[in-house]
Design a protein around this motif. Structure first.
Motif, PDB file in Angstrom:
ATOM      1  N   SER A  51       0.821  -1.213   0.000  1.00 27.60           N
ATOM      2  CA  SER A  51       0.000   0.000   0.000  1.00 27.60           C
ATOM      3  C   SER A  51       0.852   1.259   0.000  1.00 27.60           C
ATOM      4  O   SER A  51       1.806   1.370   0.772  1.00 27.60           O
ATOM      5  N   LEU A  52       0.449   2.197  -0.837  1.00 30.38           N
ATOM      6  CA  LEU A  52       0.964   3.554  -0.716  1.00 30.38           C
ATOM      7  C   LEU A  52       0.010   4.283   0.226  1.00 30.38           C
ATOM      8  O   LEU A  52      -1.171   4.448  -0.093  1.00 30.38           O
ATOM      9  N   LEU A  53       0.525   4.672   1.385  1.00 28.93           N
ATOM     10  CA  LEU A  53      -0.264   5.408   2.373  1.00 28.93           C
ATOM     11  C   LEU A  53       0.229   6.837   2.389  1.00 28.93           C
ATOM     12  O   LEU A  53       1.435   7.084   2.446  1.00 28.93           O
ATOM     13  N   ARG A  54      -0.718   7.761   2.319  1.00 30.98           N
ATOM     14  CA  ARG A  54      -0.332   9.172   2.332  1.00 30.98           C
ATOM     15  C   ARG A  54      -1.212   9.940   3.302  1.00 30.98           C
ATOM     16  O   ARG A  54      -2.364   9.592   3.518  1.00 30.98           O
ATOM     17  N   THR A  55      -0.637  11.013   3.876  1.00 37.48           N
ATOM     18  CA  THR A  55      -1.447  11.941   4.647  1.00 37.48           C
ATOM     19  C   THR A  55      -1.300  13.309   4.010  1.00 37.48           C
ATOM     20  O   THR A  55      -0.329  13.574   3.298  1.00 37.48           O
ATOM     21  N   GLY A  56      -2.268  14.172   4.273  1.00 39.56           N
ATOM     22  CA  GLY A  56      -2.181  15.526   3.724  1.00 39.56           C
ATOM     23  C   GLY A  56      -3.357  16.346   4.187  1.00 39.56           C
ATOM     24  O   GLY A  56      -4.331  15.806   4.707  1.00 39.56           O
ATOM     25  N   LEU A  77      -6.210  10.758   5.391  1.00 39.76           N
ATOM     26  CA  LEU A  77      -5.355   9.646   4.954  1.00 39.76           C
ATOM     27  C   LEU A  77      -5.867   9.130   3.608  1.00 39.76           C
ATOM     28  O   LEU A  77      -7.078   9.112   3.362  1.00 39.76           O
ATOM     29  N   HIS A  78      -4.940   8.708   2.775  1.00 38.11           N
ATOM     30  CA  HIS A  78      -5.265   8.103   1.475  1.00 38.11           C
ATOM     31  C   HIS A  78      -4.502   6.786   1.381  1.00 38.11           C
ATOM     32  O   HIS A  78      -3.341   6.719   1.780  1.00 38.11           O
ATOM     33  N   ASN A 140       3.310  13.678   7.490  1.00 32.59           N
ATOM     34  CA  ASN A 140       4.002  12.458   7.067  1.00 32.59           C
ATOM     35  C   ASN A 140       3.493  11.287   7.902  1.00 32.59           C
ATOM     36  O   ASN A 140       2.802  11.484   8.912  1.00 32.59           O
ATOM     37  N   LEU A 141       3.849  10.081   7.499  1.00 32.16           N
ATOM     38  CA  LEU A 141       3.522   8.909   8.300  1.00 32.16           C
ATOM     39  C   LEU A 141       4.654   7.897   8.166  1.00 32.16           C
ATOM     40  O   LEU A 141       5.429   7.939   7.207  1.00 32.16           O
ATOM     41  N   VAL A 142       4.749   7.031   9.180  1.00 30.66           N
ATOM     42  CA  VAL A 142       5.782   5.997   9.163  1.00 30.66           C
ATOM     43  C   VAL A 142       5.203   4.691   9.677  1.00 30.66           C
ATOM     44  O   VAL A 142       4.177   4.679  10.360  1.00 30.66           O
ATOM     45  N   LYS A 143       5.896   3.610   9.350  1.00 30.02           N
ATOM     46  CA  LYS A 143       5.587   2.328   9.956  1.00 30.02           C
ATOM     47  C   LYS A 143       6.657   2.068  10.999  1.00 30.02           C
ATOM     48  O   LYS A 143       7.853   2.049  10.682  1.00 30.02           O
ATOM     49  N   LEU A 144       6.224   1.898  12.242  1.00 22.40           N
ATOM     50  CA  LEU A 144       7.151   1.669  13.350  1.00 22.40           C
ATOM     51  C   LEU A 144       6.799   0.312  13.946  1.00 22.40           C
ATOM     52  O   LEU A 144       5.774   0.185  14.626  1.00 22.40           O
ATOM     53  N   GLY A 145       7.620  -0.706  13.681  1.00 23.35           N
ATOM     54  CA  GLY A 145       7.234  -2.070  14.059  1.00 23.35           C
ATOM     55  C   GLY A 145       5.968  -2.422  13.309  1.00 23.35           C
ATOM     56  O   GLY A 145       5.910  -2.321  12.086  1.00 23.35           O
ATOM     57  N   GLY A 474       4.215  10.469   2.091  1.00 22.05           N
ATOM     58  CA  GLY A 474       3.608   9.167   2.308  1.00 22.05           C
ATOM     59  C   GLY A 474       4.682   8.086   2.254  1.00 22.05           C
ATOM     60  O   GLY A 474       5.868   8.379   2.027  1.00 22.05           O
ATOM     61  N   GLN A 475       4.258   6.866   2.495  1.00 25.23           N
ATOM     62  CA  GLN A 475       5.197   5.730   2.479  1.00 25.23           C
ATOM     63  C   GLN A 475       4.536   4.549   1.790  1.00 25.23           C
ATOM     64  O   GLN A 475       3.326   4.394   1.842  1.00 25.23           O
ATOM     65  N   PHE A 476       5.391   3.707   1.217  1.00 28.63           N
ATOM     66  CA  PHE A 476       4.912   2.454   0.671  1.00 28.63           C
ATOM     67  C   PHE A 476       5.158   1.361   1.704  1.00 28.63           C
ATOM     68  O   PHE A 476       6.275   1.235   2.223  1.00 28.63           O
ATOM     69  N   ALA A 477       4.123   0.608   2.030  1.00 28.17           N
ATOM     70  CA  ALA A 477       4.255  -0.475   3.016  1.00 28.17           C
ATOM     71  C   ALA A 477       3.928  -1.789   2.346  1.00 28.17           C
ATOM     72  O   ALA A 477       2.847  -1.946   1.774  1.00 28.17           O
TER      73      ALA A 477
END
Ligand SMILES: [Fe+2]
Length: 479
Positions: A51-56, A77-78, A140-145, A474-477
């Motif tokens: 998933s590409l997750l984005r905030t804005g 969130l998108h 921005n967003l991140v995956k932490l664990g 955003g980030q790709f997870a």
């Protein structure tokens, strides 16, 4: 501008006002939707899974009131989820306390970057004892664990469910009042490193580490400071945490008492120069500052050690005029914004010398790299968005070894941050795709663009039925 049946064979001269900020990208979006399969032009790579997750920001009006700055809009969130050559889309407002308070009262209740609803002295004094710090995590967003965390520059990182996009609560404590939405990953612990400014009778810059499954960070370095600078991101090498302190500084008392919106308390003091601080990641020892001419910037691109030097790459501006350029009134009037320069600062801690060089001619902002492979290390490529029309209107690939760049652009289209996703088993640094949300100003709607990261040739495009307001990161997870 009208289209012509017979297009000229040569490009018309660039007119900075012609396509400068397309208003549509600053229109609020009220629609929340879920679409199982977006119509796709071209073919999505079959290996692209995740998933590409984005905030804005997505809402700048609350009742009769209006936010003042691009950075102030309420967070949405998108999610673009890829599987088996198809892509779904969902979007949802973050149900932060700032959003809930606005929804309940019909007014702006929390102070944002350049919007402050506290008008009277009484309200201000009340707010000092019960501060309404916004948790509007639109940067921005991140995956932490296993956790997904959206953030802004206030100390309230907001956890959310990546599948439902539901807002879940505060992710961890931040040891300070100001922080960045651009943490770095710590390769050893898989934790997250970030910066915070602690304000009070004594102020300090701090770095902290949050372990993947912890809510209590550990402060790993700190340094006293009288007037903290506005810093939107920081750099990381294998040995150093890098703080580039631009001379755009604030008296913390003014922040508490002035009655002005947050960013309007900062003052440009070019005579201070730009000060680069290095903090040893294992001992916390601070060295520097190493001084160079005044400049301003939001984004570090990357940093690494090379011989006796530390190279620090940044998107810079000559001054903080860009902060003024991004007020909504100015953007909605179509005024052009200042372009950013990709610059390398080479610091020699022994001699204290700082050398600066421009890496490519093309302006570049919202920079991304092949992070997993290259962060903290010598690298060759950066991708970002560039501007020739007075607004971000092209995707740029900068080759830092050759000092040149390639460009993707399309008339009337305005791409956002290009997120690099490496191909499975990739050998080359630029082997993969770029994912960018593009606004088609003519259509008034957005799509997700997939480019070959090496050549910038278009692979596929998936159309969203509405516009997506211009956002940040955003980030790709992978799932
Ligand atoms: Fe940013």
């Amino acid at each position: 501008m009208a289209t012509h049946a017979h297009a000229p064979t040569t490009s018309p001269p660039a007119d900075p006002t012609r396509t400068a900020p397309p208003r549509r990208g600053f229109d609020s979006l009220d629609v929340e939707t879920r679409i199982d399969a977006l119509p796709v032009e071209g073919r999505l790579p079959s290996w692209l899974s995740g998933s590409l997750l984005r905030t804005g920001p997505a809402k700048w009006e609350v009742g009769a009131q209006q936010m003042r700055h691009w950075f102030d809009g309420l967070a949405m969130l998108h999610r673009f989820a890829f599987a088996d050559g198809a892509v779904s889309y969902a979007n949802r407002f973050m149900h932060t306390r700032a959003w809930r308070a606005a929804a309940e009262s019909g007014q702006i209740e929390y102070s944002e970057f350049a919007t402050d609803p506290c008008r009277s002295l009484f309200q201000r004094v009340t707010a000092m004892f019960s501060p309404k710090i916004s948790d509007n995590a639109n940067v921005n967003l991140v995956k932490l664990g296993d956790r997904f965390v959206a953030m802004t520059e206030t100390p309230i990182p907001v956890q959310f469910d990546a599948r439902t996009l539901q807002t879940a609560g505060v992710a961890y404590d931040v040891p300070g009042m100001l922080t960045t939405a651009h943490p770095h990953m710590d390769r050893a612990s898989k934790g997250m490193l970030n910066y915070a400014a602690k304000l009070g009778p004594r102020n300090s810059y701090r770095f902290f580490l949050v372990h993947p499954d912890s809510s209590s960070p550990r402060t790993i370095a700190s340094k006293p400071v009288r007037e903290p600078a506005y810093m939107h991101s920081f750099g990381l090498t294998e040995r150093w945490l890098v703080l580039v302190e631009f001379p755009y500084v604030v008296n913390p008392l003014a922040l508490a008492l002035s009655g002005r919106p947050y960013i309007e308390n900062y003052r440009w003091r070019p005579e201070r120069g730009t000060r680069i601080h290095l903090f040893d990641r294992s001992s916390g020892e601070a060295v520097g500052p190493f001084q160079t001419d005044a400049c301003f910037g939001f984004h570090h691109v990357n940093a690494f050690e090379a011989g006796d030097e530390v190279s620090i790459d940044l998107c810079t501006y000559p001054d903080p005029q860009i902060v003024q350029d991004l007020y909504l009134e100015s953007l909605r009037e179509g005024k052009p914004i200042a372009p950013a320069t990709l610059e390398r600062f080479r610091v020699n801690p022994a001699s204290r010398a700082v050398a600066r060089e421009r890496l490519v001619e093309e302006p570049i902002e919202l920079p991304r790299i092949n992070y997993g492979r290259c962060n903290e290390r010598r690298y060759r490529y950066a991708w970002g968005v560039g501007s020739a029309s007075g607004w971000l209107d092209r995707i740029v690939k900068a080759d830092l070894e050759r000092g040149d760049s390639a460009v993707w652009m399309q008339e009337g289209c305005y791409p956002g941050e290009p997120v690099f996703v490496a191909a499975p088993g990739a050998q080359r640094e630029d082997e993969g795709v770029l994912l960018s949300v593009v606004l088609d100003a003519g259509e008034g709607s957005s799509s997700l663009l997939v480019l070959d990261a090496a050549t910038l040739s278009e692979i596929a495009r998936a159309a969203v039925p509405h516009h997506i307001p211009f956002g940040f990161h955003g980030q790709f997870a992978r799932e």
